[in-house]
Design a protein around this motif. Structure first.
Motif, short mmCIF file in Angstrom:
data_model
loop_
_atom_site.label_atom_id
_atom_site.label_comp_id
_atom_site.label_asym_id
_atom_site.label_seq_id
_atom_site.Cartn_x
_atom_site.Cartn_y
_atom_site.Cartn_z
N ALA A 324 0.83 -1.17 -0.05
CA ALA A 324 -0.08 0.06 0.05
C ALA A 324 0.80 1.50 -0.06
O ALA A 324 0.48 2.23 -0.63
CB ALA A 324 -0.81 0.14 1.21
N SER A 325 1.81 1.11 0.90
CA SER A 325 2.76 2.32 0.81
C SER A 325 3.72 2.65 -0.47
O SER A 325 3.79 3.66 -0.97
CB SER A 325 3.69 2.21 1.88
OG SER A 325 4.82 3.23 2.11
N GLY A 328 1.37 4.07 -3.07
CA GLY A 328 1.00 5.40 -2.90
C GLY A 328 -0.47 5.62 -2.41
O GLY A 328 -1.18 6.63 -2.43
N LEU A 329 -0.94 4.57 -1.83
CA LEU A 329 -2.49 4.37 -1.33
C LEU A 329 -2.47 5.04 0.14
O LEU A 329 -1.48 4.95 0.96
CB LEU A 329 -2.73 3.21 -1.07
CG LEU A 329 -2.93 2.28 -2.60
CD1 LEU A 329 -3.52 0.85 -2.05
CD2 LEU A 329 -4.18 2.91 -3.50
N ASP A 330 -3.23 5.95 0.12
CA ASP A 330 -3.63 6.82 1.55
C ASP A 330 -4.63 5.93 2.46
O ASP A 330 -5.77 6.25 2.40
CB ASP A 330 -3.67 8.33 1.49
CG ASP A 330 -3.64 8.89 2.60
OD1 ASP A 330 -3.20 8.51 3.71
OD2 ASP A 330 -4.42 10.28 2.57
N LEU A 331 -3.87 4.90 3.23
CA LEU A 331 -5.17 4.31 3.96
C LEU A 331 -5.63 5.03 5.18
O LEU A 331 -4.77 5.72 5.63
CB LEU A 331 -4.37 2.97 4.61
CG LEU A 331 -3.82 1.87 3.46
CD1 LEU A 331 -3.24 0.75 4.10
CD2 LEU A 331 -5.18 1.40 2.67
N ASP A 332 -6.74 4.82 5.62
CA ASP A 332 -7.26 5.46 6.37
C ASP A 332 -6.69 5.05 7.95
O ASP A 332 -6.10 3.93 7.96
CB ASP A 332 -8.95 4.99 6.79
CG ASP A 332 -9.39 5.78 7.89
OD1 ASP A 332 -9.33 5.47 8.98
OD2 ASP A 332 -10.21 6.80 7.69
N GLU A 333 -6.43 5.87 8.82
CA GLU A 333 -5.25 5.82 10.02
C GLU A 333 -5.84 4.66 10.94
O GLU A 333 -5.13 3.77 11.53
CB GLU A 333 -5.24 6.98 11.00
CG GLU A 333 -4.43 6.86 12.06
CD GLU A 333 -4.60 8.00 12.90
OE1 GLU A 333 -3.93 8.14 14.16
OE2 GLU A 333 -5.03 9.10 12.30
N VAL A 336 -4.87 1.36 9.31
CA VAL A 336 -3.55 1.07 9.65
C VAL A 336 -3.36 0.58 10.92
O VAL A 336 -2.29 -0.53 11.25
CB VAL A 336 -2.68 2.30 9.39
CG1 VAL A 336 -1.32 2.15 9.80
CG2 VAL A 336 -2.72 2.88 7.70
#
Length: 445
Positions: A324-325, A328-333, A336
């Motif tokens: 995911a990193s 470039g995926l911006d995962l919800d906190e 994570v």
């Protein structure tokens, strides 16, 4: 001595007068001492009452004043209401009772009274086998031991150790254990706990006796006993033809040398067994919850190792986060945080992992895991185990399947692989040989 005391207790006529009787306060400095004639007698409910007719009273005694003088800050206040009692009877037998609470009855003469929790008699005994010790227990009611129909006896001798169970003409039960002196106290305790597990309930004797050296000691237990307490289903069948299986289990049980923290493994297992028995008295639902947590306790302390980690799942989580990193995926906190928490849990040994390991070993099977997991999940979340007749039936079935799990864990620790009863199968059949192992699909081979 034991036979006379036993017969009086059974008849409800136990009584003894103690001469030169003393009650000494259980404090370190300057204890109060009362002297006189002591009378011990049995009440109708089986309890043991004591009265001291005081002939010599400590001058400092004042029943209307709390004797809490000279108190020191930060120091525990001594319990001045407890006394050690001693005296001898007309036959010269010495009697004693420790740390008993005494009430005061001050009429024309001062009387100290108490309901005794235990009473011990001791005298010399002429024995030839001084290198061995004997311990015996007498119980109200039939313990359902595997005694022969006509003799009402169950006996076993294995080298230097032997034991016997008898149901007498009163319908009461007596157990005796005989072994060398070295480690006798520990082994006799293990023996009694092993028999309790086979009988399906913690055992509360009416009285007990012990021979050691040139002494004979008899102890009377004053608390009320309930011989009709509901029992658990048997781990080993109780019919007399299975006496050999009882002996095999007890031999294996006594010989186990293993510690669980500061407790012997026999003590650890028995404490869980007793919790289940007492909880079952309150109701099957309560018993099921305690049983599921006891299985968890057994697994975590006796079977869990560092190998019981889900490292593959932890690796997959790490790969997922890295992917995911990289993408470039911006995962919800929260996602994570949840994944990292799951990774931490996977890197620690877990109860479910232990269960799966034992399934792979063949000791347990998926059906046993499912029954435990259903009960444990509901208990952990405060849900009722059953609200309808159908749900109650499922809960009953799961309870006895969990009994099978607990039993298999005990047998594996002890090393017993003999005759037993299978509680995961319909009709609860007796398994005459080794415990069957799983085929992997919940069925038995």
């Amino acid at each position: 001595m034991f036979e006379n005391i036993r017969d009086q207790l059974v008849a409800g006529e136990f009584r003894v007068e103690l001469f030169d009787c003393k009650a000494v306060q259980c404090v370190e400095n300057e204890p109060l001492v009362f002297e006189g004639i002591g009378v011990v007698s049995q009440a109708k409910d089986g309890s043991i009452g004591f009265t001291l007719l005081c002939q010599k009273v400590d001058a400092r005694f004042d029943p209307f004043v709390e004797l809490f003088s000279d108190l020191e800050p930060g120091k525990l206040v001594e319990d001045r209401s407890r006394y050690n009692i001693s005296g001898h009877d007309s036959l010269g037998i010495r009697w004693r009772c420790e740390r008993q609470m005494l009430g005061v009855d001050q009429g024309q003469e001062l009387r100290l009274t108490s309901n005794l929790t235990n009473l011990v008699a001791e005298q010399k005994s002429s024995r030839k086998e001084l290198e061995k010790e004997y311990q015996g227990w007498y119980f109200s009611g039939d313990l359902k031991m595997p005694t022969r129909p006509h003799s009402k006896k169950w006996e076993h001798e294995g080298g230097s150790t032997s034991w016997k169970g008898v149901v007498d003409h009163h319908g009461n039960s007596e157990l005796s254990f005989h072994a060398p002196q070295e480690g006798f106290k520990q082994r006799s305790e293990d023996f009694l706990r092993g028999v309790a597990m086979l009988c399906g309930r913690p055992l509360s004797p009416m009285c007990a006796y012990r021979f050691f050296g040139d002494r004979q000691v008899v102890e009377i237990f004053g608390r009320r006993r309930d011989p009709h307490r509901k029992v658990m289903v048997p781990f080993v069948p109780r019919a007399w033809r299975y006496a050999t299986s009882w002996n095999e289990f007890l031999e294996a049980w006594i010989s186990v040398e293993r510690q669980v923290g500061d407790r012997r493994v026999q003590t650890f297992i028995f404490h869980h067994f007793a919790r289940i028995c007492y909880a079952q008295q309150e109701g099957i639902e309560n018993g099921a919850q305690v049983l599921s947590s006891s299985i968890e306790g057994m697994l975590s302390r006796l079977f869990m190792t560092n190998d019981d980690k889900d490292l593959e799942f932890a690796r997959l989580i790490e790969v997922t986060l890295d992917s995911a990193s990289s993408a470039g995926l911006d995962l919800d906190e929260r996602i994570v945080r949840l994944l990292k928490k799951s990774k931490e849990n996977a890197e620690r040994p877990s109860i479910k992992s232990v269960f799966q390991s034992l399934i792979r070993r063949g000791l347990l099977n998926p059906k046993l895991f499912e029954a435990w997991n259903k009960i444990r999940h509901k208990a952990a979340h405060g849900e009722l185990l059953g609200a309808t007749d159908q749900e109650h039936k499922k809960m009953f079935d799961r309870f006895f399947i969990c009994i099978e799990t607990f039993k298999r864990l005990v047998f594996d620790v002890v090393g017993y692989a003999g005759t037993t009863v299978d509680y995961q199968k319909a009709g609860w059949p007796v398994v005459e040989k080794k415990l069957a192992t799983s085929t992997g699909d919940g069925s038995e081979p």
